[in-house]
Design a protein around this motif. Structure first.
Motif, PDB file in Angstrom:
ATOM      1  N   PRO A  82       0.815  -1.222   0.000  1.00 40.07           N
ATOM      2  CA  PRO A  82       0.000   0.000   0.000  1.00 40.07           C
ATOM      3  C   PRO A  82       0.848   1.272   0.000  1.00 40.07           C
ATOM      4  O   PRO A  82       0.486   2.268  -0.646  1.00 40.07           O
ATOM      5  N   ASP A  83       1.992   1.235   0.705  1.00 38.44           N
ATOM      6  CA  ASP A  83       2.883   2.396   0.722  1.00 38.44           C
ATOM      7  C   ASP A  83       3.560   2.584  -0.634  1.00 38.44           C
ATOM      8  O   ASP A  83       3.787   3.718  -1.073  1.00 38.44           O
ATOM      9  N   GLU A  86       0.955   4.147  -2.847  1.00 39.52           N
ATOM     10  CA  GLU A  86       0.747   5.548  -2.473  1.00 39.52           C
ATOM     11  C   GLU A  86       1.887   6.421  -2.969  1.00 39.52           C
ATOM     12  O   GLU A  86       1.677   7.557  -3.419  1.00 39.52           O
ATOM     13  N   THR A  90       1.506   9.861  -7.399  1.00 44.25           N
ATOM     14  CA  THR A  90       1.719  11.236  -6.944  1.00 44.25           C
ATOM     15  C   THR A  90       0.506  12.100  -7.277  1.00 44.25           C
ATOM     16  O   THR A  90      -0.320  11.732  -8.126  1.00 44.25           O
ATOM     17  N   GLU A 131     -10.375  13.303  -0.234  1.00 48.87           N
ATOM     18  CA  GLU A 131      -9.130  12.621   0.117  1.00 48.87           C
ATOM     19  C   GLU A 131      -9.196  11.114  -0.130  1.00 48.87           C
ATOM     20  O   GLU A 131      -8.640  10.323   0.639  1.00 48.87           O
ATOM     21  N   PRO A 133      -7.975   7.838  -0.998  1.00 50.35           N
ATOM     22  CA  PRO A 133      -6.562   7.447  -1.114  1.00 50.35           C
ATOM     23  C   PRO A 133      -6.272   6.551  -2.315  1.00 50.35           C
ATOM     24  O   PRO A 133      -7.103   5.732  -2.704  1.00 50.35           O
ATOM     25  N   ALA A 134      -5.079   6.697  -2.847  1.00 45.93           N
ATOM     26  CA  ALA A 134      -4.673   5.901  -4.012  1.00 45.93           C
ATOM     27  C   ALA A 134      -4.617   4.421  -3.676  1.00 45.93           C
ATOM     28  O   ALA A 134      -4.914   3.574  -4.521  1.00 45.93           O
ATOM     29  N   TYR A 135      -4.258   4.079  -2.439  1.00 47.51           N
ATOM     30  CA  TYR A 135      -4.111   2.665  -2.084  1.00 47.51           C
ATOM     31  C   TYR A 135      -5.444   1.941  -1.967  1.00 47.51           C
ATOM     32  O   TYR A 135      -5.477   0.727  -1.791  1.00 47.51           O
ATOM     33  N   LYS A 181      -4.029   2.584   8.120  1.00 49.68           N
ATOM     34  CA  LYS A 181      -3.725   3.785   7.338  1.00 49.68           C
ATOM     35  C   LYS A 181      -4.948   4.703   7.242  1.00 49.68           C
ATOM     36  O   LYS A 181      -4.820   5.933   7.317  1.00 49.68           O
TER      37      LYS A 181
END
Length: 333
Positions: A82-83, A86, A90, A131, A133-135, A181
């Motif tokens: 996941p990191d 993320e 970008t 917000e 999240p991309a993950y 997260k």
């Protein structure tokens, strides 16, 4: 007495009209009636959500695919997937993704591709949430795994089935960490793996889709749809019609009769459904009835083969379908 002729597709038209009326009645309870919209069946929503990762194979998204270098760098700098996702997604990349999705929405509209339009609307709706999240973005995660698979096996091109398996493994492996997260980011209310389908009124989406996706038979119908393709090798159109027919039984009929377990669908209830409820509510043509019988026959053969029902129940239903002439007798009068 001469047989009264019906329009060839009268039953199908009646079916859609009935579904639309049911949806509209629910909305009137909470707000004034707005412009009626076509009710999306649970099976169609589910299938399009399952196919949503296929958008990564479209030319617009292929033009902004992650590179092997970008993925390798993210892996080198971060231990957890996941990191890594993320880091690679970008803000600048997310802006490009949004632009490409909007281009796709325009193209699919011109091409009158309702299914892909629905998928694009779903992911755009998700991205419009504050917000998001991309993950948790199914497209971003799918694009990451597509390139990762290419890195690991340069001669192999991952397909949708494998991609969905990767996404399922991602959710299962990182469930706790994703929750952590989200809590740190103050997003604990955002459903992991949840990609809602938007309506023309985004505020009504949850209200409209929650009852559609809450059927106790949802997972069973999805499994049946997979069975039609993998074991019976039916084409997409035949699968969709069979699933739609089965949904009339397990969603519409069972909801009205408050049936929540497949074990309660014995031969007597199936006969009552076909000879009574289905005829009364859907005004089917003989062709509609024949198709419905065929669809339910497939469904209960599936239920028998997967041991979803006791043997005595499946035997009784099989005997019912063996005498199709009796079920169709009212159409021959």
């Amino acid at each position: 007495m001469a047989k009264k002729k019906k329009q060839k597709k009268a039953g199908l038209a009646k079916r859609q009209k009935n579904k639309l009326q049911k949806k509209s009645a629910a909305k009137r309870k909470v707000q004034a009636m707005k412009t009626p919209q076509r009710r999306i069946s649970p099976g169609k929503v589910k299938q399009n959500l399952k196919n949503l990762p296929s958008l990564v194979f479209e030319p617009e998204l292929e033009s902004i695919a992650f590179t092997a270098e970008e993925v390798n760098q993210a892996i080198a700098e971060h231990d957890k997937t996941p990191d890594q996702i993320e880091a690679i997604a970008t803000p600048e990349y997310m802006d490009k993704l949004l632009e490409k999705l909007q281009e796709m929405r325009t193209r699919f509209g011109i091409e009158s591709d309702a299914n892909k339009s629905m998928m694009v609307h779903a992911i755009l709706y998700f991205m419009e949430q504050e917000e998001a999240p991309a993950y948790l973005n199914q497209i971003i995660v799918a694009m990451f795994y597509r390139i990762l698979a290419k890195i690991q096996e340069p001669e192999h091109e991952i397909d949708l089935k494998e991609l969905n398996q990767k996404l399922e493994e991602y959710d299962e492996t990182w469930t706790d960490y994703l929750q952590e997260k989200m809590e740190v980011a103050g997003l604990s209310d955002m459903a992991q793996g949840g990609y809602p389908m938007p309506s023309e009124d985004a505020d009504d989406t949850e209200e409209e889709l929650s009852p559609l996706l809450a059927s106790p038979f949802e997972s069973l119908v999805t499994e049946f749809s997979d069975y039609l393709g993998s074991e019976l090798s039916l084409d997409e159109e035949a699968r969709e019609r069979a699933v739609e027919d089965v949904e009339v039984l397990v969603n519409d009929y069972c909801e009205e009769k408050e049936i929540t377990e497949i074990e309660d669908l014995k031969a007597r209830k199936i006969r009552n459904f076909l000879e009574g409820w289905f005829v009364r509510m859907m005004n089917p043509t003989k062709e509609d009835m024949e198709t419905m019988i065929n669809s339910l026959d497939h469904f209960f053969q599936f239920a028998a083969s997967k041991e979803k029902l006791p043997l005595e129940t499946t035997e009784g239903i099989q005997k019912l379908f063996e005498d199709r002439s009796a079920l169709l007798s009212s159409f021959d009068a």
